[in-house]
Scaffold this active site. Structure first.
Site, PDB file in Angstrom:
ATOM      1  N   ASP A 202      20.469 -19.125 -20.688  1.00 37.80           N
ATOM      2  CA  ASP A 202      19.588 -19.169 -21.829  1.00 37.80           C
ATOM      3  C   ASP A 202      18.003 -19.293 -21.795  1.00 37.80           C
ATOM      4  OD1 ASP A 202      19.533 -18.865 -24.716  1.00 37.80           O
ATOM      5  OD2 ASP A 202      19.904 -21.017 -24.999  1.00 37.80           O
ATOM      6  N   ASN A 207      13.233 -22.917 -24.151  1.00 37.05           N
ATOM      7  CA  ASN A 207      14.154 -23.775 -23.420  1.00 37.05           C
ATOM      8  C   ASN A 207      13.209 -23.887 -22.191  1.00 37.05           C
ATOM      9  OD1 ASN A 207      16.251 -24.340 -24.637  1.00 37.05           O
ATOM     10  ND2 ASN A 207      17.480 -22.701 -23.940  1.00 37.05           N
ATOM     11  N   ASP A 218      17.308 -28.529 -18.991  1.00 38.99           N
ATOM     12  CA  ASP A 218      19.041 -28.583 -18.600  1.00 38.99           C
ATOM     13  C   ASP A 218      19.448 -27.350 -18.616  1.00 38.99           C
ATOM     14  OD1 ASP A 218      20.423 -29.619 -22.081  1.00 38.99           O
ATOM     15  OD2 ASP A 218      19.670 -27.691 -21.008  1.00 38.99           O
TER      16      ASP A 218
END
Length: 328
Positions: A202, A207, A218
């Site tokens: 992702d 992110n 993460d």
């Protein structure tokens, strides 16, 4: 635990969960921008600034979460800028009153700039290093990218959702079916002879943190799939801009691991799959009160009218030749 909406996750319970690990909070709890899970930043006297992450019940199995943790710790041990979960009493995943949670050191950073070629080069290098390691081993429990999860199941969920305005059903579901059919055909044909590896899964700009280089906080969506999945989401702008961005990413990536140019044909099918999956994700999460508050426009006519236009544009993109890079 069946508390899918986190209604039982009170501030008192959060503090008790943290203190169950002999970590004592000396500040308030600051909710961070996370909708899938619940994430809070806090300060301790002994450990400084930390983050606690409560996993949404009924999403990942415990084995899948532990495999995510193992992957993070594996990459962190190589010195890569991955914020891995902290271990207490030898364990990285903990349970309190039915909620599964993990603790991390808090990391600050600036927003990643998709139009910054220097930052894109840094991302290409980091992902190349991750893939050079991740390709040597396979996931056992994490999911792979599939047309079932990203096209068929979301389309089915949308057809049974009351959030799609009835008077827009015909135009919306007509173009949705066309996009799903063509995306599946293109993806299935292109991915057949491509090696699939462990991925971040992702890599969209929100992110990624930037602090003298990229940082991943993460790997909550890590899964198995083609390498291009960790590259295409950083592309933005028109086709010429995307070509420059992609060439920057891949040239840096190839310094650490080979890149198969056949994967370029997967970009538009993957984009279509993400579009369909995202709409259904919002629909499936709507019973969580956090979602109507954060996405009030989701049930409005204008949103669905825009989705019809976006799907038509994506259908056109799927019919075009895949992006080409002169260096290949």
């Amino acid at each position: 635990m069946s508390d899918f909406t986190f209604e039982g996750l009170t501030p008192a319970l959060i503090l008790d969960a943290i203190e169950s690990l002999d970590i004592y909070v000396s500040s308030g709890l600051l909710a961070l921008n996370s909708y899938e899970n619940r994430v809070y930043q806090f300060v301790t006297e002994d450990h400084g600034r930390m983050v606690v992450k409560f996993y949404r019940p009924n999403r990942w199995s415990t084995a899948q979460i532990l495999e995510e943790h193992e992957f993070s710790l594996e990459l962190h041990a190589l010195g890569l800028p991955i914020v891995a979960p902290l271990k207490f009493n030898g364990e990285s995943l903990h349970t309190f009153c039915g909620y599964r949670f993990a603790l991390f050191l808090s990391m600050g950073g600036r927003e990643f700039e998709v139009d910054n070629l220097e930052q894109l080069e840094g991302m290409g290098s980091l992902i190349g290093q991750i893939h050079a390691k991740s390709a040597k081993k396979s996931f056992t429990h994490r999911l792979g990218i599939s047309v079932a999860e990203f096209l068929h199941d979301p389309a089915h969920a949308l057809k049974h959702s009351e959030l799609v305005p009835f008077h827009l059903h015909l135009p919306f579901f007509t173009i949705l079916e066309q996009v799903c059919t063509l995306a599946e055909s293109k993806y299935t044909a292109a991915v057949a002879n491509i090696t699939q590896i462990r991925l971040h899964g992702d890599c969209h700009p929100s992110n990624i943190l930037w602090r003298d280089g990229p940082i991943f906080v993460d790997l909550d969506d890590c899964r198995t799939g083609p390498a291009i999945q960790d590259l295409w989401m950083m592309l933005a702008g028109d086709i010429n801009q995307q070509q420059i961005q992609l060439e920057t990413l891949i040239n840096a990536y190839k310094k650490f691991t080979p890149f198969n140019p056949s994967e370029l044909a997967l970009i538009e099918p993957l984009r279509a799959m993400r579009m369909v999956h995202y709409m259904a994700w919002l629909s499936k999460r709507w019973e969580d009160p956090a979602f109507p508050r954060a996405f009030p426009w989701f049930g409005e006519d204008k949103y669905w009218e825009n989705q019809i236009l976006s799907l038509k544009e994506q259908f056109s993109a799927l019919q075009q030749p895949s992006i080409h890079l002169p260096s290949f």
